[in-house]
Design an enzyme around this catalytic site. Structure first.
Site, PDB file in Angstrom:
ATOM      1  CG  ASP A  13      -1.822  -1.210   1.256  1.00 40.31           C
ATOM      2  OD1 ASP A  13      -2.272  -1.636   0.175  1.00 40.31           O
ATOM      3  OD2 ASP A  13      -2.032  -1.756   2.343  1.00 40.31           O
ATOM      4  N   GLY A  15       1.934   2.651  -2.824  1.00 38.23           N
ATOM      5  CA  GLY A  15       1.742   3.357  -4.086  1.00 38.23           C
ATOM      6  C   GLY A  15       2.527   2.758  -5.251  1.00 38.23           C
ATOM      7  CE  LYS A  16       3.281  -3.281  -4.435  1.00 38.33           C
ATOM      8  NZ  LYS A  16       2.887  -2.861  -3.087  1.00 38.33           N
ATOM      9  N   GLY A  42      -4.394  -4.974  -3.734  1.00 41.37           N
ATOM     10  CA  GLY A  42      -5.321  -4.009  -4.317  1.00 41.37           C
ATOM     11  C   GLY A  42      -4.506  -2.821  -4.769  1.00 41.37           C
ATOM     12  CG  HIS A  43      -1.636  -2.783  -7.387  1.00 42.91           C
ATOM     13  ND1 HIS A  43      -0.772  -3.330  -8.288  1.00 42.91           N
ATOM     14  CD2 HIS A  43      -1.214  -3.185  -6.174  1.00 42.91           C
ATOM     15  CE1 HIS A  43       0.140  -4.041  -7.632  1.00 42.91           C
ATOM     16  NE2 HIS A  43      -0.120  -3.972  -6.358  1.00 42.91           N
ATOM     17  CB  THR A 124      -6.677 -10.161   2.117  1.00 42.53           C
ATOM     18  OG1 THR A 124      -6.134 -11.274   1.399  1.00 42.53           O
ATOM     19  CG2 THR A 124      -5.595  -9.104   2.303  1.00 42.53           C
ATOM     20  NE  ARG A 138       6.395 -31.647  -3.637  1.00 40.20           N
ATOM     21  CZ  ARG A 138       7.197 -32.498  -3.016  1.00 40.20           C
ATOM     22  NH1 ARG A 138       8.058 -33.208  -3.707  1.00 40.20           N
ATOM     23  NH2 ARG A 138       7.136 -32.629  -1.719  1.00 40.20           N
ATOM     24  CD  GLN A 177       0.716  -9.234  -1.472  1.00 41.83           C
ATOM     25  OE1 GLN A 177       1.446  -9.965  -2.088  1.00 41.83           O
ATOM     26  NE2 GLN A 177      -0.526  -9.021  -1.852  1.00 41.83           N
ATOM     27  CB  THR A 192       1.703 -12.072   2.102  1.00 40.96           C
ATOM     28  OG1 THR A 192       0.730 -12.655   1.228  1.00 40.96           O
ATOM     29  CG2 THR A 192       2.980 -11.762   1.329  1.00 40.96           C
ATOM     30  CB  THR A 251     -10.167  -6.302   3.560  1.00 42.44           C
ATOM     31  OG1 THR A 251      -9.119  -5.465   4.081  1.00 42.44           O
ATOM     32  CG2 THR A 251      -9.563  -7.555   2.973  1.00 42.44           C
TER      33      THR A 251
HETATM   34  P1  IMP Z   1      -2.655 -12.680   2.968  1.00 46.38           P
HETATM   35  O1  IMP Z   1      -1.682 -12.206   1.956  1.00 46.38           O
HETATM   36  O2  IMP Z   1      -4.083 -12.456   2.569  1.00 46.38           O
HETATM   37  O3  IMP Z   1      -2.384 -14.092   3.392  1.00 46.38           O
HETATM   38  O4  IMP Z   1      -2.461 -11.788   4.288  1.00 46.38           O
HETATM   39  C1  IMP Z   1      -1.258 -11.827   5.059  1.00 46.38           C
HETATM   40  C2  IMP Z   1      -0.907 -10.446   5.577  1.00 46.38           C
HETATM   41  O5  IMP Z   1      -0.554  -9.607   4.479  1.00 46.38           O
HETATM   42  C3  IMP Z   1      -2.064  -9.712   6.276  1.00 46.38           C
HETATM   43  O6  IMP Z   1      -1.512  -8.909   7.291  1.00 46.38           O
HETATM   44  C4  IMP Z   1      -2.659  -8.861   5.160  1.00 46.38           C
HETATM   45  O7  IMP Z   1      -3.348  -7.740   5.642  1.00 46.38           O
HETATM   46  C5  IMP Z   1      -1.392  -8.460   4.432  1.00 46.38           C
HETATM   47  N1  IMP Z   1      -1.609  -8.142   3.010  1.00 46.38           N
HETATM   48  C6  IMP Z   1      -1.813  -8.999   1.988  1.00 46.38           C
HETATM   49  N2  IMP Z   1      -1.938  -8.338   0.818  1.00 46.38           N
HETATM   50  C7  IMP Z   1      -1.768  -7.043   1.104  1.00 46.38           C
HETATM   51  C8  IMP Z   1      -1.753  -5.858   0.303  1.00 46.38           C
HETATM   52  O8  IMP Z   1      -1.887  -5.882  -0.917  1.00 46.38           O
HETATM   53  N3  IMP Z   1      -1.555  -4.695   0.974  1.00 46.38           N
HETATM   54  C9  IMP Z   1      -1.366  -4.642   2.315  1.00 46.38           C
HETATM   55  N4  IMP Z   1      -1.366  -5.709   3.097  1.00 46.38           N
HETATM   56  C10 IMP Z   1      -1.575  -6.905   2.498  1.00 46.38           C
HETATM   57 MG    MG Z   2      -2.674  -2.078  -1.911  1.00 42.70          MG
END
Ligand code: IMP
Ligand code: MG
Length: 335
Positions: A13, A15-16, A42-43, A124, A138, A177, A192, A251
């Protein structure tokens, strides 16, 4: 072949999407490749003054660039198909430009159901963790096996090395991420399930020899979404959250806020080999007129934006690399 990489130096988050979008406008990329993650990402992208939130589709699509979901990604097919039709409705020719690596993996409904019971990490709940687990054990399903994706499937090797349509490939790698969420380098287990560093980009089929620029993206303050305690005690964080619209784009959860941590930034910039660092959201701290950062346990409070910029620029030059280009950005669409 030349490849640039956009990589997040904090917790996602940062700003990529904005940086990747701006680089597409400036360069002649033949491809934009998403190299990790799935619909957990989410971009947020402002294109022609209009706001778009993408989860799977790389941002090259907005500039008519061939856009690839790489082998390092996991895909929830219905989410992707919905995203494709929404973008098509907005006049963007996704069906023509989007390609999916045959060896990307599928997030099944079982993965989503399992992840939706998560209490511990604050995921998420989009099924990413279980999909990656099954890939590595696998038992996973590859994109090439999914009937609804057949029109998009490519061989990554053919695309990069044997496709006669391209003589000189110029690629932008768009990550998801960030460093603090990386499965190896993040604050395990609050991470993640994929790799969020430049190493991850290289795993998608381009050789390290072909890497040109590495754009490390940060915010001038930090945010994190998930179960661990992250937010600092400062009252101004409430205001920053509202002004900075710090709510998850996938989310809707409020993001926890804290001051920039220089030691973490240094580690992320070193390990990723950042050639450029962009600090986004300068406009938000400008509005609240608070300029602080941590170095180790010390909290520094600066008198002005200029003082903080000067401190950061000097320290980056001295402690990370003197050749790093640094940008401070306070605009939603431009660097
Ligand atoms: P997961 O990737 O859904 O398994 O979540 C694992 C952790 O990464 C959690 O703390 C999520 O809120 C965080 N997370 C996953 N994707 C993003 C993202 O795109 N932006 C910010 N946090 C993320
Ligand atoms: Mg994002």
């Amino acid at each position: 072949m030349i490849a640039d990489i956009v990589v997040d130096l904090q917790y996602g988050d940062c700003g990529k999407g904005k940086i990747a979008h701006a680089l597409c406008a400036k360069n002649d990329y033949t491809h934009v490749i998403r190299y990790n993650g799935g619909c957990n990402a989410g971009h947020t992208i402002y294109h022609g003054g209009k706001k778009f939130v993408t989860h799977h589709v790389p941002c090259g699509i907005f500039y008519g660039i061939r856009s690839v979901i790489g082998p390092g990604c996991v895909i929830h097919v219905d989410t992707l198909l919905k995203e494709i039709s929404e973008l098509e409705d907005a006049g963007i020719p996704v069906k023509e430009l989007l390609k999916i690596a045959s060896n990307a993996h599928i997030i099944t409904d079982f993965h989503v159901a399992e992840d939706s019971r998560d209490e511990k990490i604050g995921t998420t709940r989009r099924g990413n963790g279980p999909a990656y687990r099954d890939k590595y054990s696998r038992k996973g399903v590859r994109a090439i096996e999914h009937p609804k994706l057949q029109n998009y499937i490519i061989s990554m090797y053919h695309e990069l090395y044997e496709n006669q349509d391209f003589t000189d490939l110029e690629i932008l790698f768009e990550g998801a991420q960030g460093f603090g969420l990386d499965i190896d380098w993040g604050d395990y287990p609050y991470v993640t399930s994929s790799h969020c560093t430049v190493g991850s980009a290289v795993l998608n089929g381009v050789s390290p020899r072909d890497i040109r620029d590495i754009w490390g993206v940060a915010k001038i303050y930090e945010t994190y979404v998930g179960s661990k305690d992250f937010e600092g005690p400062d009252e101004v964080f409430e205001e920053i959250r509202e002004l900075g619209e710090e709510y998850g784009s996938t989310t809707g959860r409020p993001r926890q806020i804290n001051w920039l941590d220089f030691d973490s930034l240094k580690m992320a910039a070193r390990i990723n080999g950042a050639t450029t660092i962009v600090f986004n959201k300068m406009d938000i701290l400008e509005k609240v007129n608070a300029w602080c950062l941590y170095e180790g346990p010390n909290l520094y409070e600066f008198r002005s934006q200029e003082d903080m910029r000067f401190w950061l620029s000097s320290k980056i030059g001295l402690e990370i690399n003197e050749d790093i280009d640094i940008f401070f950005s306070g605009d939603k669409e431009f660097i």
